[in-house]
Design a protein around this motif. Sequence first.
Motif, PDB file in Angstrom:
ATOM      1  N   PRO A 516     -17.965   0.523   3.419  1.00  8.55           N
ATOM      2  CA  PRO A 516     -18.068   0.031   2.257  1.00  8.55           C
ATOM      3  C   PRO A 516     -16.991  -0.777   1.463  1.00  8.55           C
ATOM      4  O   PRO A 516     -16.638  -1.968   1.242  1.00  8.55           O
ATOM      5  N   GLN A 517     -16.046   0.313   1.167  1.00  8.26           N
ATOM      6  CA  GLN A 517     -14.931  -0.114   0.796  1.00  8.26           C
ATOM      7  C   GLN A 517     -13.531   0.300   1.731  1.00  8.26           C
ATOM      8  O   GLN A 517     -12.379  -0.218   0.969  1.00  8.26           O
ATOM      9  N   ALA A 518     -13.596  -0.430   3.222  1.00 11.13           N
ATOM     10  CA  ALA A 518     -12.661  -0.293   3.469  1.00 11.13           C
ATOM     11  C   ALA A 518     -11.650  -1.119   3.307  1.00 11.13           C
ATOM     12  O   ALA A 518      -9.916  -0.439   3.856  1.00 11.13           O
ATOM     13  N   GLN A 519     -11.541  -2.575   3.410  1.00  9.88           N
ATOM     14  CA  GLN A 519     -11.255  -3.577   2.680  1.00  9.88           C
ATOM     15  C   GLN A 519     -10.599  -3.454   1.418  1.00  9.88           C
ATOM     16  O   GLN A 519      -9.026  -2.754   1.700  1.00  9.88           O
ATOM     17  N   GLU A 520     -10.962  -2.297   0.583  1.00 10.03           N
ATOM     18  CA  GLU A 520     -10.032  -2.118  -0.787  1.00 10.03           C
ATOM     19  C   GLU A 520      -9.585  -0.559  -0.801  1.00 10.03           C
ATOM     20  O   GLU A 520      -8.605  -1.037  -1.277  1.00 10.03           O
ATOM     21  N   ILE A 521     -10.058   0.129  -0.111  1.00 12.12           N
ATOM     22  CA  ILE A 521      -8.708   1.394   0.569  1.00 12.12           C
ATOM     23  C   ILE A 521      -7.742   0.887   1.177  1.00 12.12           C
ATOM     24  O   ILE A 521      -6.557   1.190   1.189  1.00 12.12           O
ATOM     25  N   PHE A 522      -7.394   0.045   2.645  1.00 14.64           N
ATOM     26  CA  PHE A 522      -6.427  -1.124   2.762  1.00 14.64           C
ATOM     27  C   PHE A 522      -5.734  -1.279   2.407  1.00 14.64           C
ATOM     28  O   PHE A 522      -4.645  -1.685   2.371  1.00 14.64           O
ATOM     29  N   GLN A 523      -5.910  -2.060   1.348  1.00 14.96           N
ATOM     30  CA  GLN A 523      -5.214  -2.814   0.206  1.00 14.96           C
ATOM     31  C   GLN A 523      -4.692  -2.154  -1.010  1.00 14.96           C
ATOM     32  O   GLN A 523      -3.357  -2.046  -0.866  1.00 14.96           O
ATOM     33  N   MET A 524      -4.923  -1.208  -1.283  1.00 16.33           N
ATOM     34  CA  MET A 524      -4.432  -0.198  -1.777  1.00 16.33           C
ATOM     35  C   MET A 524      -3.742   0.624  -1.624  1.00 16.33           C
ATOM     36  O   MET A 524      -2.655   1.261  -1.773  1.00 16.33           O
ATOM     37  N   TRP A 525      -3.410   0.869   0.121  1.00 18.70           N
ATOM     38  CA  TRP A 525      -2.775   1.740   1.202  1.00 18.70           C
ATOM     39  C   TRP A 525      -1.636   0.893   0.888  1.00 18.70           C
ATOM     40  O   TRP A 525      -0.204   1.255   0.388  1.00 18.70           O
ATOM     41  N   GLU A 526      -1.486  -0.207   1.598  1.00 18.46           N
ATOM     42  CA  GLU A 526      -0.879  -0.900   0.986  1.00 18.46           C
ATOM     43  C   GLU A 526       0.619  -1.334   0.115  1.00 18.46           C
ATOM     44  O   GLU A 526       1.572  -1.398   0.321  1.00 18.46           O
ATOM     45  N   LYS A 527       0.024  -1.281  -0.937  1.00 14.99           N
ATOM     46  CA  LYS A 527       0.514  -0.831  -2.581  1.00 14.99           C
ATOM     47  C   LYS A 527       0.996   0.407  -2.400  1.00 14.99           C
ATOM     48  O   LYS A 527       2.201   0.497  -3.445  1.00 14.99           O
ATOM     49  N   LEU A 528       0.273   1.700  -2.195  1.00 13.32           N
ATOM     50  CA  LEU A 528       1.454   2.673  -2.270  1.00 13.32           C
ATOM     51  C   LEU A 528       2.614   3.004  -1.548  1.00 13.32           C
ATOM     52  O   LEU A 528       3.458   3.350  -1.955  1.00 13.32           O
ATOM     53  N   VAL A 529       2.800   2.011  -0.394  1.00 13.92           N
ATOM     54  CA  VAL A 529       2.949   2.130   0.512  1.00 13.92           C
ATOM     55  C   VAL A 529       4.344   1.278   0.176  1.00 13.92           C
ATOM     56  O   VAL A 529       5.308   2.176   0.047  1.00 13.92           O
ATOM     57  N   GLU A 530       4.306   0.605  -0.395  1.00 17.33           N
ATOM     58  CA  GLU A 530       5.757  -0.391  -1.270  1.00 17.33           C
ATOM     59  C   GLU A 530       6.023   0.569  -2.276  1.00 17.33           C
ATOM     60  O   GLU A 530       7.514   0.135  -2.269  1.00 17.33           O
ATOM     61  N   LYS A 531       5.288   1.199  -2.548  1.00 15.09           N
ATOM     62  CA  LYS A 531       5.626   2.062  -3.952  1.00 15.09           C
ATOM     63  C   LYS A 531       6.421   3.097  -2.618  1.00 15.09           C
ATOM     64  O   LYS A 531       7.399   3.937  -3.818  1.00 15.09           O
ATOM     65  N   MET A 532       5.780   3.943  -2.244  1.00 12.95           N
ATOM     66  CA  MET A 532       6.655   5.296  -1.617  1.00 12.95           C
ATOM     67  C   MET A 532       7.916   5.100  -0.913  1.00 12.95           C
ATOM     68  O   MET A 532       8.788   5.395  -0.051  1.00 12.95           O
ATOM     69  N   LYS A 533       8.035   3.203  -0.326  1.00 10.91           N
ATOM     70  CA  LYS A 533       8.960   2.853   0.532  1.00 10.91           C
ATOM     71  C   LYS A 533      10.222   2.631  -0.080  1.00 10.91           C
ATOM     72  O   LYS A 533      11.553   3.439  -0.334  1.00 10.91           O
ATOM     73  N   LEU A 534       9.604   2.549  -1.942  1.00 14.35           N
ATOM     74  CA  LEU A 534      11.416   3.126  -3.092  1.00 14.35           C
ATOM     75  C   LEU A 534      11.332   4.209  -3.019  1.00 14.35           C
ATOM     76  O   LEU A 534      12.693   4.310  -3.583  1.00 14.35           O
ATOM     77  N   LYS A 535      10.513   5.209  -2.690  1.00 16.88           N
ATOM     78  CA  LYS A 535      11.542   6.396  -2.746  1.00 16.88           C
ATOM     79  C   LYS A 535      11.918   7.079  -1.301  1.00 16.88           C
ATOM     80  O   LYS A 535      11.997   8.154  -1.699  1.00 16.88           O
ATOM     81  N   GLY A 536      12.010   6.030  -0.824  1.00 18.43           N
ATOM     82  CA  GLY A 536      12.725   6.635   0.413  1.00 18.43           C
ATOM     83  C   GLY A 536      11.850   6.953   1.870  1.00 18.43           C
ATOM     84  O   GLY A 536      12.014   7.104   2.580  1.00 18.43           O
TER      85      GLY A 536
END
Length: 628
Positions: A516-536
């Motif tokens: 039921p929360q699949a779309q919210e999960i995918f959206q939050m993951w994308e935000k985490l990926v952006e922060k992770m890429k800033l850390k290499g």
Amino acid sequence: MLSTVTSLHLPPLNHTDSHAHRPNSQNLTTHLLHNFSSPLELKQLHAHLIKTNTPLTSLPLTRIAFVCSLNPSFSYAQKIFKHLENPEILAWNSCLKAFAEGKDPIDAVMLFYQLQSFHVLPDSFTLSFVLKACTRLLDVSNGRVLHGYVEKLGFQSNLFLMNMILNLYALCGEVRDARLLFDKMSQRDVVTWNIMMTQLVKRGDIKDAYDLFSRMPERSVRSWTLMISGFVQCGKPKEAISLFLEMEEAGVRPNEVTVVAVLAACADLGDLGLGRRIHEYSNQSGFSRNARISNTLIEMYVKCGCLEDACTVFDGMKERTVVSWSAMIAGLAMHGQAEEALRLFSRMIQIGMDPNDVTFVGLLHACSHIGFVDQGREFFTSMTNDYGIVPRIEHYGCMVDLLSRAGLLQEAYEFITNMPIKPNSIVWGALLGGCKVHRNIELAEEATKHLSELDPLNDGYYVVLSNIYAEAQRWEDTARVRKLMRDRGVKKTPGWSSITVDGVIHEFVAGDEAHPQAQEIFQMWEKLVEKMKLKGYVPNTSVVLLDMEEDQKEKFLYRHSEKLALVFGLMNTGPGTPIRILKNLRVCEDCHAAFKLISAIVNREIVVRDRNRFHCFKDGSCSCRDYW
């Protein structure tokens, strides 16, 4: 009149003061009545009673039975009994009971047959004592004879006897006879049902056991515990916990055995919330001194990723067994605390506690995870030379794992070929795992050849070999292995991860879009990926061994089940709450790297229990020294 013996063994007199210490007739009689120990002494006592006109009713009948049973004086005892009003079977029953509960229960069976040869009619107590002896001896043949006597003498309505016969059949593995008797019984009590359920659970027939449980008119705490333990033993921890919750709703208080079973289910499922609640209940109920409960608590906390809680339980134990030490050593090794595991073993030896075979499995695992090859070799030798423990297949598997992890693949292979026992799939699988890490295709093929014979339907081995070929870009061989899997009907086990939030277990599969929360999960993951890429962070698409475009590989990576479970946990738990994830397969290298970064970004402890070990991510690092 019975024949008598005139000579009598009298206690010696003290000639220095014969008048003061000479026993009178009454004292002598009392002494003899309670101290004769052979047929000859009994006959002498009998003669003395006749001479002194002492009534035979003063004779201790049970003692007569003991002295005259299983020897030619049996008939002599019978003649005495016939002069008394009490039925002789009462005396023989006392003898049967003692024999049945003593060190030689076969004596009870022999005495029973002697009673029959002298036409002494048994009563229900007679049969119960001999059945007890048969149960201790697991003597189903004589048990059938006794069953016949029960039917012949009309004791079928004696539920206690019928339960004893049912239990004997069940214990001796005569399931068909046990079930026939169970179905024929005109009356049953909770003991009857429990006996039948116990046997079915022991045989792993959990379906029929639960069918009986469902039909029980009333249930005891033992009934509930039997089924809960049965589900745990059969690898069904979800059903075990569900039944326990039903037990609570029924108002039945768990006992210590129930607590052990439920804690084991919590350990298998990683259900920390219920595990903590059971721990609290155990303390309130005064079970804290139960070493088995404490040992299971250690295992539960270890498997739920709470190493500190496991240590607290261990440190609080007033009496530790070898199981306690072994569980703690294994737990430390599983959590990447290998040096601490070895230090704990040193403490164990210092206090004089001898290790067992399980202790050495934990020690070898610790050496394997930390790369202490020489110390692992020493432990393997020490277990036999110093403690007389014959290595089991688990120890050989640990040694192969130790050597394979260290890259000593040829030595690991030679170790396998020189084993005194036949290597199993775990042993060859450990070598295959090392071949993948160290990219040794030749030995990987050799290991897989043996694995295909030992465990032909295990998809994991085919997948590892396929991945080894893929990493070497030997695509034709990769396709050949995949085709072999299809031809043999081997299906790849789908990866799944679970996380418990507010007492509810949430499961995710790779690429799961049904939540039921699949779309919210995918959206939050994308935000985490952006922060992770800033850390290499750079997505490790090499772990996706499929022929597809790079962006598709990244999308595939981002939908791994453990990533979905992690994001769901972050979304649905408060700041600072540890995230605990259970995964059925190994965590991939990309997820491992991502979780280290995420633990620092969100300032959370992330504990992942995968098929191999625990990964405790905190402040940007993992408790494991290596990924494997």
